[in-house]
Write a protein that holds these residues in place. Sequence first.
Motif, mmCIF file in Angstrom:
data_model
loop_
_atom_site.group_PDB
_atom_site.id
_atom_site.type_symbol
_atom_site.label_atom_id
_atom_site.label_comp_id
_atom_site.label_asym_id
_atom_site.label_seq_id
_atom_site.Cartn_x
_atom_site.Cartn_y
_atom_site.Cartn_z
ATOM 1 N N ARG A 182 2.187 -14.645 -1.258
ATOM 2 C CA ARG A 182 2.936 -13.572 -1.156
ATOM 3 C C ARG A 182 1.745 -12.609 -2.096
ATOM 4 O O ARG A 182 1.773 -13.093 -3.755
ATOM 5 C CB ARG A 182 4.387 -13.613 -2.224
ATOM 6 C CG ARG A 182 4.830 -11.862 -1.994
ATOM 7 C CD ARG A 182 6.291 -12.323 -3.021
ATOM 8 N NE ARG A 182 7.015 -10.991 -3.105
ATOM 9 C CZ ARG A 182 7.561 -11.005 -4.560
ATOM 10 N NH1 ARG A 182 7.745 -12.364 -5.504
ATOM 11 N NH2 ARG A 182 8.370 -10.441 -5.121
ATOM 12 N N VAL A 183 1.451 -11.437 -1.774
ATOM 13 C CA VAL A 183 0.065 -11.710 -2.034
ATOM 14 C C VAL A 183 0.192 -9.997 -2.958
ATOM 15 O O VAL A 183 0.387 -8.709 -2.048
ATOM 16 C CB VAL A 183 -1.120 -11.291 -1.000
ATOM 17 C CG1 VAL A 183 -2.451 -11.041 -1.743
ATOM 18 C CG2 VAL A 183 -0.864 -12.596 0.031
ATOM 19 N N TRP A 184 -0.248 -9.717 -4.282
ATOM 20 C CA TRP A 184 0.188 -8.175 -4.759
ATOM 21 C C TRP A 184 -1.554 -8.234 -5.653
ATOM 22 O O TRP A 184 -2.584 -9.325 -5.330
ATOM 23 C CB TRP A 184 0.195 -8.812 -6.440
ATOM 24 C CG TRP A 184 2.382 -8.616 -5.243
ATOM 25 C CD1 TRP A 184 2.549 -8.825 -4.776
ATOM 26 C CD2 TRP A 184 3.246 -8.991 -6.834
ATOM 27 N NE1 TRP A 184 4.290 -8.842 -5.046
ATOM 28 C CE2 TRP A 184 4.065 -9.006 -6.538
ATOM 29 C CE3 TRP A 184 2.934 -8.890 -8.621
ATOM 30 C CZ2 TRP A 184 5.458 -9.047 -7.085
ATOM 31 C CZ3 TRP A 184 4.410 -9.008 -8.820
ATOM 32 C CH2 TRP A 184 5.745 -9.226 -8.436
ATOM 33 N N ALA A 185 -2.457 -7.018 -5.058
ATOM 34 C CA ALA A 185 -3.319 -6.565 -5.627
ATOM 35 C C ALA A 185 -3.559 -5.811 -6.624
ATOM 36 O O ALA A 185 -2.732 -4.373 -6.367
ATOM 37 C CB ALA A 185 -4.560 -6.189 -4.011
ATOM 38 N N THR A 186 -4.716 -5.386 -7.020
ATOM 39 C CA THR A 186 -5.106 -4.153 -8.002
ATOM 40 C C THR A 186 -6.443 -3.723 -7.388
ATOM 41 O O THR A 186 -7.248 -4.636 -7.254
ATOM 42 C CB THR A 186 -4.818 -5.165 -9.132
ATOM 43 O OG1 THR A 186 -6.083 -5.721 -9.595
ATOM 44 C CG2 THR A 186 -3.965 -5.476 -9.627
ATOM 45 N N SER A 187 -6.439 -2.825 -8.200
ATOM 46 C CA SER A 187 -7.633 -1.603 -7.588
ATOM 47 C C SER A 187 -7.488 -0.241 -8.244
ATOM 48 O O SER A 187 -6.390 0.151 -8.660
ATOM 49 C CB SER A 187 -8.220 -1.314 -6.141
ATOM 50 O OG SER A 187 -8.790 -0.813 -6.220
ATOM 51 N N ALA A 196 -6.137 -2.160 1.540
ATOM 52 C CA ALA A 196 -5.499 -3.544 0.478
ATOM 53 C C ALA A 196 -4.251 -3.571 1.476
ATOM 54 O O ALA A 196 -3.839 -5.339 1.959
ATOM 55 C CB ALA A 196 -5.432 -3.686 -0.769
ATOM 56 N N LEU A 197 -3.271 -3.186 1.549
ATOM 57 C CA LEU A 197 -2.108 -2.961 1.933
ATOM 58 C C LEU A 197 -2.623 -3.713 3.722
ATOM 59 O O LEU A 197 -1.782 -4.079 3.934
ATOM 60 C CB LEU A 197 -1.012 -1.432 2.071
ATOM 61 C CG LEU A 197 -0.186 -1.843 0.231
ATOM 62 C CD1 LEU A 197 -0.082 0.109 0.111
ATOM 63 C CD2 LEU A 197 0.811 -2.676 0.254
ATOM 64 N N ASP A 198 -3.573 -2.911 4.218
ATOM 65 C CA ASP A 198 -3.485 -2.637 5.578
ATOM 66 C C ASP A 198 -4.237 -4.133 5.690
ATOM 67 O O ASP A 198 -3.621 -4.654 6.979
ATOM 68 C CB ASP A 198 -4.919 -1.630 5.573
ATOM 69 C CG ASP A 198 -4.527 -0.435 5.968
ATOM 70 O OD1 ASP A 198 -3.141 -0.026 6.032
ATOM 71 O OD2 ASP A 198 -5.138 0.119 5.635
ATOM 72 N N LEU A 199 -4.644 -4.818 4.896
ATOM 73 C CA LEU A 199 -4.958 -6.007 4.616
ATOM 74 C C LEU A 199 -4.249 -7.201 4.854
ATOM 75 O O LEU A 199 -4.137 -8.787 5.569
ATOM 76 C CB LEU A 199 -6.149 -6.711 3.780
ATOM 77 C CG LEU A 199 -7.329 -6.348 3.720
ATOM 78 C CD1 LEU A 199 -7.887 -6.276 2.860
ATOM 79 C CD2 LEU A 199 -8.410 -6.778 5.388
ATOM 80 N N GLY A 200 -2.879 -7.140 4.484
ATOM 81 C CA GLY A 200 -1.669 -8.017 4.545
ATOM 82 C C GLY A 200 -1.199 -7.692 2.987
ATOM 83 O O GLY A 200 0.247 -8.972 2.438
ATOM 84 N N ALA A 201 -1.591 -7.218 2.385
ATOM 85 C CA ALA A 201 -1.307 -7.397 0.520
ATOM 86 C C ALA A 201 0.278 -6.618 1.084
ATOM 87 O O ALA A 201 0.884 -5.769 1.787
ATOM 88 C CB ALA A 201 -2.371 -6.119 -0.296
ATOM 89 N N ASP A 202 1.355 -7.191 -0.533
ATOM 90 C CA ASP A 202 3.060 -6.623 -0.119
ATOM 91 C C ASP A 202 3.176 -5.383 -1.203
ATOM 92 O O ASP A 202 3.226 -4.357 -0.551
ATOM 93 C CB ASP A 202 3.598 -8.449 -0.760
ATOM 94 C CG ASP A 202 3.650 -9.127 -0.019
ATOM 95 O OD1 ASP A 202 4.273 -8.932 1.092
ATOM 96 O OD2 ASP A 202 3.192 -10.344 0.176
ATOM 97 N N ARG A 203 2.145 -5.790 -2.366
ATOM 98 C CA ARG A 203 2.440 -4.827 -3.004
ATOM 99 C C ARG A 203 0.790 -4.605 -3.942
ATOM 100 O O ARG A 203 -0.647 -5.267 -3.362
ATOM 101 C CB ARG A 203 3.472 -4.908 -4.417
ATOM 102 C CG ARG A 203 5.021 -5.341 -3.516
ATOM 103 C CD ARG A 203 5.839 -5.296 -4.610
ATOM 104 N NE ARG A 203 5.814 -4.307 -5.399
ATOM 105 C CZ ARG A 203 6.490 -3.947 -6.615
ATOM 106 N NH1 ARG A 203 7.868 -4.736 -6.501
ATOM 107 N NH2 ARG A 203 6.600 -2.588 -7.468
ATOM 108 N N VAL A 204 0.439 -3.171 -4.020
ATOM 109 C CA VAL A 204 -0.467 -2.685 -4.792
ATOM 110 C C VAL A 204 -0.228 -2.091 -6.223
ATOM 111 O O VAL A 204 0.788 -1.464 -6.467
ATOM 112 C CB VAL A 204 -1.030 -2.353 -3.678
ATOM 113 C CG1 VAL A 204 -2.117 -2.996 -2.911
ATOM 114 C CG2 VAL A 204 -0.876 -0.721 -3.231
ATOM 115 N N PHE A 205 -0.821 -2.483 -6.798
ATOM 116 C CA PHE A 205 -1.238 -1.868 -8.301
ATOM 117 C C PHE A 205 -2.559 -1.300 -9.045
ATOM 118 O O PHE A 205 -3.240 -1.999 -8.672
ATOM 119 C CB PHE A 205 -0.549 -2.366 -9.248
ATOM 120 C CG PHE A 205 1.061 -3.782 -8.740
ATOM 121 C CD1 PHE A 205 2.207 -3.006 -9.191
ATOM 122 C CD2 PHE A 205 0.924 -4.605 -7.779
ATOM 123 C CE1 PHE A 205 3.091 -3.206 -8.927
ATOM 124 C CE2 PHE A 205 2.128 -5.211 -7.599
ATOM 125 C CZ PHE A 205 3.376 -4.854 -7.603
#
Length: 321
Positions: A182-187, A196-205
Amino acid sequence: MRAAYVATQSAGDPLAGLTVGELELPEAPSGFRRVRVVASSLNHHDLWSLRGVGLSGERLPMVLGCDAAGVDDDGNEVIVHGVVSSEGWRGDETLDPKRSLLSEQHPGTMADEVWVPERNLVPKPPELTFEEAACLPTAWLTAYRMLFTVSPAAPGSTVLVQGAGGGVASAVIALAAAAGFRVWATSRSEEKRRRALDLGADRVFDDGARLPERVDVVFDSVGEATWSHSLKSLVPGGTIVTCGATSGPAPSADLNRVFFLQLRVLGSTMGTREELIRLTRFLVTTGVRPVIDSVLPLEDAAQGFRRMLDGEVFGKIVFRH
């Protein structure tokens, strides 16, 4: 031979010393094999070399580049493993205190040809293009080792990836998503969060945003700018896996938080030849492919370096030779 190389070094103006032109290279050491480079890729390591970090001025001019894919003298399509261990070293080459990366002691990959130890050649799967294969030896191998060798988290765990646009960060997102994390990412960039969502992240912040819950592992290649947020984002007993410090190497350690919550900080550097082989198999099996920001001819290397210096990159910049 045509090459992109460090002619001079400047901490304040690193691109001033970048030259693309003809360069006479020293004779290759015994046991090295020639690879005719088809594609190479750009890393922050190359900018550090231009700044004078990790590369002695006595070694100039030095051909840049740690990553390449090409064809050896027997006609085999190969990927160049960039970690060069010392003679006689056995075991994990990333633990060799005398190891180096291509472009530190030996000429790098941003040239028509590169000479590397025979043990550093890995077969390129036909399913991967030369451009895709050239992305793997530094950023993607680093991400693979962080995720599958160093991190204690298993698939199904929640992980946070800091700085989603970087080569390592985008690789971690893609690999982790494909492996069932379950992948979250920041930028700080809305566009990079979307990608990042297109890559498969579940949520971004946004950078530094308060998360809805704490995570099991944080993957941090940014350093000072994100370190405090990384520590605060972890569950008690959680882990930071760090492989770099592009924004600076000396954040506050925040030791009270580390020991009170029993947090772990694990370092990870590059990867082994065997891990690189497993990475290629993972990509072939899953269909995941490296994120390529742009492909440029080697003659336009300065344009790619400028994009990286300005932070405009999402994924890898590849040079076609």
